[in-house]
Design a protein around this motif. Structure first.
Motif, PDB file in Angstrom:
ATOM      1  N   UNK A   1       0.832  -1.204   0.000  1.00  0.00           N
ATOM      2  CA  UNK A   1       0.000   0.000   0.000  1.00  0.00           C
ATOM      3  C   UNK A   1       0.866   1.253   0.000  1.00  0.00           C
ATOM      4  N   UNK A   2       2.094   1.149   0.521  1.00  0.00           N
ATOM      5  CA  UNK A   2       2.993   2.311   0.566  1.00  0.00           C
ATOM      6  C   UNK A   2       3.564   2.661  -0.799  1.00  0.00           C
ATOM      7  N   UNK A   3       3.669   1.673  -1.681  1.00  0.00           N
ATOM      8  CA  UNK A   3       4.317   1.914  -2.970  1.00  0.00           C
ATOM      9  C   UNK A   3       3.338   2.024  -4.134  1.00  0.00           C
ATOM     10  N   UNK A   4       2.103   1.632  -3.932  1.00  0.00           N
ATOM     11  CA  UNK A   4       1.134   1.659  -5.023  1.00  0.00           C
ATOM     12  C   UNK A   4       0.559   3.061  -5.189  1.00  0.00           C
ATOM     13  N   UNK A   5       0.571   3.578  -6.422  1.00  0.00           N
ATOM     14  CA  UNK A   5       0.098   4.940  -6.681  1.00  0.00           C
ATOM     15  C   UNK A   5      -0.885   4.985  -7.852  1.00  0.00           C
ATOM     16  N   UNK A   6      -1.621   3.920  -8.045  1.00  0.00           N
ATOM     17  CA  UNK A   6      -2.530   3.884  -9.184  1.00  0.00           C
ATOM     18  C   UNK A   6      -3.982   4.119  -8.825  1.00  0.00           C
ATOM     19  N   UNK A   7      -4.239   4.637  -7.633  1.00  0.00           N
ATOM     20  CA  UNK A   7      -5.623   4.789  -7.182  1.00  0.00           C
ATOM     21  C   UNK A   7      -6.366   5.910  -7.884  1.00  0.00           C
ATOM     22  N   UNK A   8      -5.641   6.778  -8.611  1.00  0.00           N
ATOM     23  CA  UNK A   8      -6.323   7.887  -9.284  1.00  0.00           C
ATOM     24  C   UNK A   8      -6.984   7.442 -10.589  1.00  0.00           C
ATOM     25  N   UNK A   9      -6.713   6.221 -11.022  1.00  0.00           N
ATOM     26  CA  UNK A   9      -7.357   5.653 -12.208  1.00  0.00           C
ATOM     27  C   UNK A   9      -8.577   4.836 -11.770  1.00  0.00           C
ATOM     28  N   UNK A  10      -9.462   4.498 -12.712  1.00  0.00           N
ATOM     29  CA  UNK A  10     -10.569   3.604 -12.344  1.00  0.00           C
ATOM     30  C   UNK A  10     -10.019   2.303 -11.756  1.00  0.00           C
ATOM     31  N   UNK A  11     -10.523   1.909 -10.604  1.00  0.00           N
ATOM     32  CA  UNK A  11      -9.919   0.789  -9.893  1.00  0.00           C
ATOM     33  C   UNK A  11     -10.976  -0.097  -9.254  1.00  0.00           C
ATOM     34  N   UNK A  12     -10.671  -1.382  -9.210  1.00  0.00           N
ATOM     35  CA  UNK A  12     -11.486  -2.366  -8.522  1.00  0.00           C
ATOM     36  C   UNK A  12     -10.614  -3.021  -7.458  1.00  0.00           C
ATOM     37  N   UNK A  13     -11.083  -3.031  -6.225  1.00  0.00           N
ATOM     38  CA  UNK A  13     -10.346  -3.638  -5.114  1.00  0.00           C
ATOM     39  C   UNK A  13     -11.004  -4.977  -4.798  1.00  0.00           C
ATOM     40  N   UNK A  14     -10.227  -6.043  -4.900  1.00  0.00           N
ATOM     41  CA  UNK A  14     -10.735  -7.382  -4.633  1.00  0.00           C
ATOM     42  C   UNK A  14     -10.284  -7.811  -3.244  1.00  0.00           C
ATOM     43  N   UNK A  15     -11.246  -8.166  -2.411  1.00  0.00           N
ATOM     44  CA  UNK A  15     -10.955  -8.556  -1.027  1.00  0.00           C
ATOM     45  C   UNK A  15     -11.386  -9.997  -0.824  1.00  0.00           C
ATOM     46  N   UNK A  16     -10.481 -10.821  -0.327  1.00  0.00           N
ATOM     47  CA  UNK A  16     -10.795 -12.212  -0.019  1.00  0.00           C
ATOM     48  C   UNK A  16     -11.003 -12.398   1.471  1.00  0.00           C
ATOM     49  N   UNK A  17     -11.356 -13.613   1.852  1.00  0.00           N
ATOM     50  CA  UNK A  17     -11.593 -13.897   3.258  1.00  0.00           C
ATOM     51  C   UNK A  17     -10.268 -13.956   4.019  1.00  0.00           C
TER      52      UNK A  17
END
Length: 316
Positions: free
Chosen positions: A248-264
């Motif tokens: 999360x500290x190095x990722x900088x692509x959140x300003x584009x359309x994004x889908x976050x996939x969360x598992x159990x």
């Protein structure tokens, strides 16, 4: 004169015995036979299996259309405060009154909900047990959105979409918490699998603190196919899992359309879903903490992505 020898195993019948006949066999043979059972009623026939499968599907549709019932004094009061869409409040006859029960009745009356006093046995049957504390709130079935309508709505409003896809999440409290976090940090919707997933029940409503009334939740028949549709529409798919190539500290692509996939927390993201993610990202934590709860992990990532979007908006 001596009697003739007769074998002991031979029984001599008198001529005056039973009259000759077929023993009724001919008469029974002439009787009409019963109608042949339908193919679907013969347990060995393939049509019988199809009938059982059809009944199972019909039963499932009936369950989907059936209203949910939230029981317990505190949960009922919380749902009424959260403005969960309800149909009626049930109170068992002979239930001892306290402040929470009085508050529930007052809230129901203020909302114009019918308050029905019913026999305790009826409430037991409706809930399947007697652990209802003498009160139950009938919740309206949740109206799920369509995934493609959600994508089209974001595109028509010229917004940068941010969605959360849940994979293997079976706890409705986690679902409710994810809905609440997605709404709080500017997400546009939550997508859940049609099968083997928590549904928007009274528990999820309560945990979402009423945000489920404003944030759409959609069902997907096939999560992998849905993720591919998002990618075809220009979305980057980020899967949350330990040991990812990004943090999360190095990722900088959140300003584009994004889908976050969360598992159990236990199973994580399923194999096919993981293979179709563009990025696998982990959340930095203290080494002795094994993993985060699914809803907590989603909230952390949504908060960081919302921060990146606010910073980008200020630069523009």
């Amino acid at each position: 004169m001596a009697k003739p020898y007769q074998r002991p195993d031979v029984i001599k019948t008198s001529k005056k015995g039973a009259a000759k006949g077929s023993g009724g066999q001919r008469r029974r043979g002439l009787e009409g036979k019963k109608a042949t059972p339908k193919a679907e009623d013969r347990v060995y026939h393939s049509a019988h299996k199809k009938k059982l499968e059809r009944q199972r599907r019909d039963s499932g549709r009936h369950e989907k259309d059936k209203a949910d019932l939230v029981v317990g004094r505190n949960p009922v009061v919380e749902c009424l405060h959260a403005k969960v869409p309800a149909e009626a409040l049930y109170v068992a006859q002979g239930t001892a009154h306290d402040d929470r029960l009085s508050e529930a009745v007052a809230l129901a009356n203020a909302k114009g909900l019918p308050v029905q006093e019913i026999p305790r046995r009826d409430l037991d049957n409706m809930t399947g047990n007697g652990m209802h504390q003498g009160i139950g709130l009938k919740i309206q079935p949740y109206k799920y959105a369509d995934v493609f309508d959600l994508m089209a709505g974001v595109r028509d409003r010229a917004q940068t979409g941010m969605f959360v896809v849940l994979d293997n999440i079976t706890d409705p409290r986690n679902l409710g918490a994810v809905i609440r976090s997605t709404a709080a940090f500017g997400g546009h919707g939550v997508i859940i699998p049609e099968r083997r997933s928590a549904q928007v029940t009274g528990v999820a409503w309560r945990t979402s603190a009423g945000t489920a009334a404003r944030l759409p939740v959609a069902k997907a028949v096939n999560i992998t196919r849905t993720i591919k549709e998002f990618k075809d529409n220009g979305y980057m798919v980020v899967g949350l899992d330990a040991g990812g190539e990004h943090t999360l500290d190095t990722f900088e692509g959140a300003t584009d359309p994004v889908v976050i996939v969360v598992g159990s927390e236990g199973k994580g993201i399923s194999r096919l879903v993981r293979e179709n993610c563009d990025v696998i990202m982990s959340i930095p934590t203290e080494g002795w903490v094994e993993s985060l709860n699914a809803s907590v992990a989603a909230g952390v990532v949504l908060s960081e992505f919302a921060r990146q979007r606010r910073v980008a908006a200020l630069k523009d």
